[in-house]
Design a protein around this motif. Structure first.
Motif, short mmCIF file in Angstrom:
data_model
loop_
_atom_site.label_atom_id
_atom_site.label_comp_id
_atom_site.label_asym_id
_atom_site.label_seq_id
_atom_site.Cartn_x
_atom_site.Cartn_y
_atom_site.Cartn_z
N MET A 1 0.85 -1.20 0.00
CA MET A 1 0.00 0.00 0.00
C MET A 1 0.87 1.23 0.00
SD MET A 1 -3.07 1.29 0.09
CE MET A 1 -3.56 3.01 0.20
N ILE A 4 -0.53 7.73 1.81
CA ILE A 4 -1.77 8.49 1.71
C ILE A 4 -1.42 9.96 1.93
CG2 ILE A 4 -3.97 8.97 2.86
CD1 ILE A 4 -4.12 5.95 3.47
N ARG A 35 0.64 12.15 15.73
CA ARG A 35 -0.31 11.19 15.15
C ARG A 35 0.21 10.59 13.85
NH1 ARG A 35 -5.67 13.30 13.92
NH2 ARG A 35 -4.84 15.42 13.84
N ILE A 65 -2.03 2.80 5.00
CA ILE A 65 -3.41 2.82 5.47
C ILE A 65 -3.47 2.55 6.98
CG2 ILE A 65 -3.70 0.43 4.70
CD1 ILE A 65 -6.45 3.11 5.12
N GLU A 66 -2.57 1.69 7.45
CA GLU A 66 -2.57 1.43 8.90
C GLU A 66 -2.26 2.72 9.67
OE1 GLU A 66 -0.93 -0.38 6.67
OE2 GLU A 66 -1.88 -2.36 6.77
N PHE A 68 -2.92 5.65 8.61
CA PHE A 68 -4.09 6.52 8.47
C PHE A 68 -5.08 6.25 9.60
CE2 PHE A 68 -8.51 7.02 7.22
CZ PHE A 68 -8.55 8.33 6.80
N TRP A 69 -5.42 4.98 9.83
CA TRP A 69 -6.40 4.67 10.88
C TRP A 69 -5.84 4.97 12.26
CZ3 TRP A 69 -11.06 4.94 9.50
CH2 TRP A 69 -11.50 4.44 8.28
N MET A 71 -3.85 7.47 12.85
CA MET A 71 -4.04 8.92 12.93
C MET A 71 -5.49 9.25 13.27
SD MET A 71 -5.56 11.55 11.03
CE MET A 71 -5.69 10.96 9.35
N ARG A 72 -6.42 8.55 12.64
CA ARG A 72 -7.84 8.81 12.87
C ARG A 72 -8.27 8.46 14.30
NH1 ARG A 72 -11.61 10.06 12.79
NH2 ARG A 72 -13.25 9.01 11.62
N SER A 75 -8.21 11.55 16.23
CA SER A 75 -8.82 12.78 15.69
C SER A 75 -10.04 13.25 16.48
CB SER A 75 -9.19 12.59 14.21
OG SER A 75 -10.17 11.58 14.08
N GLY A 76 -10.49 12.44 17.44
CA GLY A 76 -11.62 12.85 18.25
C GLY A 76 -11.22 13.49 19.58
N PHE A 98 -8.39 13.48 0.53
CA PHE A 98 -7.48 12.36 0.75
C PHE A 98 -7.06 11.82 -0.62
CE2 PHE A 98 -10.36 12.81 4.27
CZ PHE A 98 -9.49 12.84 5.35
N MET A 99 -5.76 11.55 -0.77
CA MET A 99 -5.25 11.27 -2.11
C MET A 99 -4.23 10.13 -2.08
SD MET A 99 -4.61 15.23 -3.30
CE MET A 99 -3.16 15.41 -2.26
N THR A 100 -4.11 9.49 -3.22
CA THR A 100 -3.01 8.55 -3.45
C THR A 100 -2.25 9.02 -4.68
OG1 THR A 100 -4.53 7.16 -4.72
CG2 THR A 100 -4.08 6.50 -2.46
#
Lengths: 105, 218
Positions: A1, A4, A35, A65-66, A68-69, A71-72, A75-76, A98-100
């Motif tokens: 992958m 991102i 993050r 992607i791992e 990314f999650w 980081m998310r 985010s709260g 969000f881009m690749t």
């Protein structure tokens, strides 16, 4: 992958370019780095400050992607919500994309 | 009408009482004539915010309380030693796609979410459109249903239920979670950092094994 990329385009209220850059640098960047977000660069357009208000474009990257999650998952956080609420007072509108990577040659 | 209830257990209930719970739920169609189908799925590791089991029921007519008010279930909940609380929603089926009605030994995933009440109607519809386009991009979603809850049938603060069935757990954990349509287009509606976000931070994300389709119940 592949990596991102996160593109922030922020249309600032007139006269708020410096203030927004400062709060982004001092209030957002340290937490973003924690993050896993790497700051690729930040640009302003038009390339001089104008009375109508400038746009600030900021590009971030995450290696996977791992990440990314991961980081998310942060985010709260309440302090992050406070930062967005306060910094949005300097903002007319904004978007986050969000881009690749794309092959064009 | 369908009813989906997330079952939150007391801390460390005895195996015997868990067996009682499973038996009570399994007996609901015999106990209550309006209950056509029922399923109790034990949540798999990785679930967030939704307790320990998903109770699915298909009810004839519009009285979802036929399930929740069944004496055996009521007694079990009221006893207070096994079930801490039920978190139920009810709705008439709305958007349903069953590409694989004969699916076996699948994983059924349920997401309860709350769209902020001030969200304009056209924005909610766009959110639903984006959600329901996920199966066009993610082949692992074999069957799915997207529903607005009916709080007049069963009071709830959840506004939507987004359900999918996968052939196996990797369909959810890998295909669904890692797909760029998910993180690139859908997640922004949930992400507090994105201006288009309309979904509350608190969601219930649960999944459980199912021997056959639940979303395809008739």
């Amino acid at each position: 992958m592949s990596a991102i990329y996160i593109l922030d385009r922020v249309k600032l209220r007139p006269g708020q370019l410096q203030a927004y850059q400062q709060t982004l640098r001092e209030g957002y960047l340290p937490g973003a780095r924690k993050r896993g977000m790497e700051l690729i660069g930040s640009w302003t357009t038009p390339p001089v400050e104008v009375a109508e208000g400038n746009e600030l474009v900021t590009l971030w990257s995450l290696p996977s992607i791992e990440s990314f999650w991961a980081m998310r998952a942060g985010s709260g956080a309440p302090e992050l919500a406070t930062w967005w609420e306060e910094s949005d007072r300097l903002v007319e509108s904004r978007e986050r994309k969000f881009m690749t990577p794309a092959e064009i040659s | 009408m369908r009813l989906v209830a997330l079952v939150h257990l007391r801390r460390e209930p005895s195996p015997a009482r868990l067996a009682d719970l499973e038996a009570v739920v399994a007996g609901l169609p015999d106990e209550v004539s309006a209950v056509r189908r029922v399923h109790l799925g034990k949540h798999l590791p990785g679930c967030v915010g939704g307790g320990h089991y998903t109770l699915d029921a298909l009810v004839d007519g519009g009285d979802a309380n036929a399930v929740l008010g069944a004496p055996s279930l009521r007694d079990l909940v009221d006893a207070g030693d096994v079930v801490e609380r039920l978190d139920p929603v009810a709705f008439e089926p709305q958007h349903v796609s069953i590409a694989e009605p004969a699916i076996e030994n699948c994983v059924k995933r349920t997401l309860f979410l709350r769209v902020f009440p001030e969200t304009p109607a056209d924005v909610v519809e766009e959110f639903e459109r984006v959600i329901m386009a996920m199966p066009d991009h993610i082949d692992a979603i074999r069957n799915w249903a997207c529903s607005r809850t009916d709080p007049t049938a069963v009071p709830t603060s959840w506004t939507h239920v987004w359900e999918q069935e996968y052939a196996d757990k990797s369909g959810l954990e890998v295909d669904y979670m890692m797909h760029p349509y998910h993180w690139g287009l859908v997640d922004g509606w949930f992400d507090p950092e994105c201006p288009q976000r309309i979904v509350d931070l608190v969601v219930a994300h649960v999944y459980c094994p199912a021997a056959e389709t639940i979303l395809g119940w008739k």
